[in-house]
Scaffold this motif. Structure first.
Motif, PDB file in Angstrom:
ATOM      1  N   ARG A  58       2.934   8.850 -13.632  1.00 35.90           N
ATOM      2  CA  ARG A  58       3.807   8.259 -14.777  1.00 35.90           C
ATOM      3  C   ARG A  58       4.826   7.808 -14.371  1.00 35.90           C
ATOM      4  O   ARG A  58       5.841   7.190 -15.305  1.00 35.90           O
ATOM      5  CB  ARG A  58       4.117   9.470 -16.009  1.00 35.90           C
ATOM      6  N   GLY A  59       5.129   7.377 -13.074  1.00 39.61           N
ATOM      7  CA  GLY A  59       6.295   6.582 -12.719  1.00 39.61           C
ATOM      8  C   GLY A  59       7.435   7.365 -12.350  1.00 39.61           C
ATOM      9  O   GLY A  59       8.689   7.038 -12.480  1.00 39.61           O
TER      10      GLY A  59
ATOM     11  N   SER B  56      10.309  -0.792  -4.745  1.00 38.06           N
ATOM     12  CA  SER B  56      10.404  -1.939  -5.773  1.00 38.06           C
ATOM     13  C   SER B  56       9.728  -1.849  -6.927  1.00 38.06           C
ATOM     14  O   SER B  56       8.361  -1.125  -7.034  1.00 38.06           O
ATOM     15  CB  SER B  56       9.788  -3.086  -4.968  1.00 38.06           C
ATOM     16  N   GLU B  57      10.424  -1.593  -8.115  1.00 36.35           N
ATOM     17  CA  GLU B  57       9.612  -1.355  -9.423  1.00 36.35           C
ATOM     18  C   GLU B  57       9.434  -2.639 -10.339  1.00 36.35           C
ATOM     19  O   GLU B  57       9.189  -2.590 -11.637  1.00 36.35           O
ATOM     20  CB  GLU B  57      10.375  -0.240 -10.269  1.00 36.35           C
TER      21      GLU B  57
ATOM     22  N   THR C 255       4.338  -2.947  -6.017  1.00 35.02           N
ATOM     23  CA  THR C 255       4.065  -1.371  -5.636  1.00 35.02           C
ATOM     24  C   THR C 255       3.280  -1.107  -6.985  1.00 35.02           C
ATOM     25  O   THR C 255       3.327  -1.665  -8.151  1.00 35.02           O
ATOM     26  CB  THR C 255       5.196  -0.481  -5.498  1.00 35.02           C
ATOM     27  N   ILE C 256       2.749   0.271  -6.926  1.00 31.27           N
ATOM     28  CA  ILE C 256       1.903   0.864  -7.919  1.00 31.27           C
ATOM     29  C   ILE C 256       3.085   0.894  -9.002  1.00 31.27           C
ATOM     30  O   ILE C 256       2.432   1.050 -10.461  1.00 31.27           O
ATOM     31  CB  ILE C 256       1.114   1.991  -7.582  1.00 31.27           C
ATOM     32  N   PHE C 257       4.127   1.461  -8.920  1.00 29.53           N
ATOM     33  CA  PHE C 257       5.057   1.533  -9.921  1.00 29.53           C
ATOM     34  C   PHE C 257       5.564   0.307 -10.748  1.00 29.53           C
ATOM     35  O   PHE C 257       5.586   0.782 -11.997  1.00 29.53           O
ATOM     36  CB  PHE C 257       6.093   2.484  -9.204  1.00 29.53           C
ATOM     37  N   GLY C 258       5.498  -0.671 -10.044  1.00 36.11           N
ATOM     38  CA  GLY C 258       5.562  -1.940 -10.766  1.00 36.11           C
ATOM     39  C   GLY C 258       4.487  -1.981 -11.690  1.00 36.11           C
ATOM     40  O   GLY C 258       4.733  -2.390 -12.887  1.00 36.11           O
TER      41      GLY C 258
ATOM     42  N   GLU D 176       1.020  -1.293  -0.008  1.00 38.26           N
ATOM     43  CA  GLU D 176      -0.096   0.299   0.093  1.00 38.26           C
ATOM     44  C   GLU D 176       0.834   1.429  -0.281  1.00 38.26           C
ATOM     45  O   GLU D 176       0.609   2.511  -0.017  1.00 38.26           O
ATOM     46  CB  GLU D 176      -0.820   0.070   1.126  1.00 38.26           C
ATOM     47  N   ASN D 177       2.165   0.978  -0.060  1.00 35.04           N
ATOM     48  CA  ASN D 177       3.080   2.226   0.086  1.00 35.04           C
ATOM     49  C   ASN D 177       3.146   2.822  -1.383  1.00 35.04           C
ATOM     50  O   ASN D 177       3.362   2.257  -2.525  1.00 35.04           O
ATOM     51  CB  ASN D 177       4.386   1.862   0.393  1.00 35.04           C
ATOM     52  N   THR D 178       2.962   4.159  -1.303  1.00 36.25           N
ATOM     53  CA  THR D 178       2.886   5.020  -2.728  1.00 36.25           C
ATOM     54  C   THR D 178       4.153   5.847  -2.972  1.00 36.25           C
ATOM     55  O   THR D 178       3.926   6.685  -3.657  1.00 36.25           O
ATOM     56  CB  THR D 178       1.757   5.802  -2.952  1.00 36.25           C
TER      57      THR D 178
END
Length: 595
Positions: free
Chosen positions: A300-301, A156-157, A178-181, A147-149
């Motif tokens: 957009r990461g 972690s990507e 993560t959301i970025f992955g 849940e970490n943003t």
């Protein structure tokens, strides 16, 4: 369809398609076909003739052929862990794509909902019409563990992506920490899709029927520097670069926002900075502009690191101190002849002996930290301090008194400035843990750096030629580094002085030291000779070559990557990035013929 077209379908279309495939091989509409040579991983252009070999695998466009030709197809950057791509294609329409999100409400779900909209925009750039009559569906299931943003060097990507097809249902499963992955996975998925012409002239989309990809970046810091001080660049222009970064999986926009030429950043506590330093009232970045760009980038990461270069590169914008009763905040401002006072006109360096300067810096830092995420990395510049400027300033000479005015004396003075500037920053941030980046300089030479800059606090960004051992020497001393190889990743080179243009092959083949303390690297677009009218084509697609170096760090050379890179350039263009042409169109359409 004509008899000739049916004959060609029998020879080729069925070979490459599943039962869900809608073929458009039609001699009335297609002059050329493309055949994948698996051994060479290239797509060859063939005339659309009835005597085409029945043993060939044929595709109606190079882009479709490229999806399935070679181990990595059209993917950029190349995945790092495992890649298995099928060679059958599934036809669908944009409107048939559905997403399954995690059930929990919150920031993660909101982010995923927003990035899937961006995904739809990306694949829509490949589509010219909606094939709504199709019953085929594509379902994308997104599974995010954390849940970490926050986006930082420890984020972690990594991601995994699987595609499977059952009848008229294509299913995509994305798993990430993560959301970025997940964002990167959707970018990869968009690159497994392109448009395909139908018999009626419309274009549907195709996606691979099967694929398995596991991926994680090699370096956590994959950056692009934009200099918007020498020439102002609009917020819209900066957003275009962020888009290009997202499409290429770069994740850090290093914003060199001020310099001696201009100070375009509005600071509520210090309105004189833009009053004296902005080129004009319409060439100012307001706090809301910065916040908007930070939010735009994160979706957009990409994270934004702001640089306020100092104590050098600090001229226009700093002249108001005396009139305000604060003394000279900067010295040598706009002095001529400039060669006596700085490297590049106009001159200006902060005045390290003025105690009022550090109070002004507190206000400056306090305003900036309200615009960026809490505890964000900060870049303090620190390059090209020109000792003759300080050595010609009467108040500094008087301050030094009987001290011999040697290089060591001025390095001590410079270090004293850096310590007090850091103390001012920590005072307003409220802690002493924020990582600080500095450029390599006289202060970072291996003989003196440990005396002046604690390795626990400072990250050093190197900007020396590839043959220089400084990056490795700093690693050996225990410092963390970010690499901007001057004779490969300076994208402004070749347009001024005796500098040499670094083409995408030079950019791609540049390797940086492999170490846990090498955070990554950055391509640098210095702004003396670019503005909104020219900057995109100077940066793109060369910055994308840096992106694969930093994501994948491939052992292979540019030759093995060129077909994918040419396709990525076309992808950037289709998505609105004005990327410069790399080769004649004929060479793009005839892979491997122009090496």
């Amino acid at each position: 369809m004509t008899a000739k077209g049916n004959e060609l379908l029998a020879l080729a279309g069925i070979l490459l398609c599943s039962s869900s495939w809608v073929s458009a091989v039609n001699d009335n509409s297609l002059l050329w076909l493309w055949q994948c040579d698996s051994s060479k991983e290239t797509c060859s252009r063939l005339a659309n003739e009835s005597n085409t070999s029945a043993d060939s695998t044929l595709y109606p466009s190079l882009e479709t052929c490229r999806l399935v030709c070679g181990k990595y197809g059209a993917l950029w950057p190349q995945p790092t862990i495992g890649t298995e791509l099928g060679n059958k294609l599934f036809t669908f329409s944009v409107s048939s794509v559905k997403f399954i999100y995690p059930p929990q409400e919150g920031d993660v779900k909101t982010y995923l909902q927003e990035i899937t909209k961006l995904f739809i925009n990306s694949i829509s750039a490949e589509d010219t019409s909606d094939c709504s009559e199709l019953t085929n569906t594509v379902t994308v299931n997104l599974d995010v563990l954390s849940e970490n943003t926050d986006l930082n060097w420890n984020t972690s990507e990594s991601y995994s992506l699987q595609i499977a097809t059952d009848g008229n249902k294509n299913s995509v499963k994305i798993s990430s920490n993560t959301i970025f992955g997940a964002r990167h996975a959707l970018e990869t998925l968009s690159q497994l899709i392109n448009s395909y012409p139908n018999n009626d002239g419309s274009k549907c989309l195709v996606i691979l029927e099967e694929a398995k990809i596991s991926d994680v970046p090699t370096y956590p810091h994959r950056g692009l520097l934009l200099d918007t001080a020498r020439n102002f660049q609009s917020v819209a222009s900066i957003k275009k670069h962020i888009d290009g970064m997202a499409y290429s999986k770069l994740n850090v926009l290093h914003w060199h926002i001020t310099d001696s030429q201009s100070f375009p950043l509005e600071l509520p506590k210090l309105p004189n900075m833009t009053k004296y330093g902005a080129y004009s009232a319409d060439k100012i970045y307001h706090p809301d502009d910065v916040k908007e760009l930070v939010s735009y980038a994160k979706l957009r990461g990409v994270k934004i690191i702001i640089e306020i270069d100092a104590p050098s590169h600090s001229g226009n914008g700093w002249q108001w101190g005396s009139n305000a009763g604060l003394g000279n905040l900067a010295v040598c401002v706009n002095q001529q002849p400039h060669r006596s006072y700085c490297i590049q006109p106009p001159c200006g360096q902060l005045n390290p002996i003025n105690p009022k300067l550090y109070e002004v810096l507190k206000d400056l830092y306090d305003d900036i930290i309200t615009m960026i995420p809490k505890n964000e990395v900060f870049h303090m510049g620190g390059d090209e301090v020109y000792i003759p400027c300080w050595n010609s300033t009467p108040e500094i000479i008087d301050y030094l008194g009987n001290k011999s005015r040697t290089t060591d004396t001025f390095l001590d003075l410079w270090s004293d400035y850096q310590s007090k500037a850091l103390e001012a920053y920590d005072a307003v941030v409220g802690n002493s843990n924020t990582p600080i980046i500095l450029w390599t300089s006289h202060l970072t030479q291996v003989e003196v750096i440990e005396k002046y800059l604690p390795k626990e606090r400072y990250i050093i960004q190197t900007w020396v030629p590839a043959a220089d051992n400084l990056p490795q020497n700093l690693l050996d001393l225990g410092y963390r580094i970010i690499v901007s190889t001057k004779d490969a990743w300076y994208l402004d080179h070749g347009f001024w002085g005796t500098t040499t243009y670094h083409n995408w092959r030079n950019v791609y083949n540049n390797k940086i030291p492999s170490s846990d303390a090498t955070l990554g690297g950055e391509a640098c677009m210095w702004g003396e000779y670019v503005d909104d009218s020219s900057v995109e084509s100077r940066v793109w697609p060369r910055a994308a070559a840096v992106a694969e170096r930093l994501w994948t760090n491939p052992t292979t050379s540019d030759t093995e990557a060129e077909q994918r890179f040419y396709r990525h350039r076309e992808r950037l263009v289709s998505r609105g990035i004005k990327a410069e042409a790399l080769i004649p169109r004929w060479c793009y359409q005839n892979e491997g013929e122009c090496q």
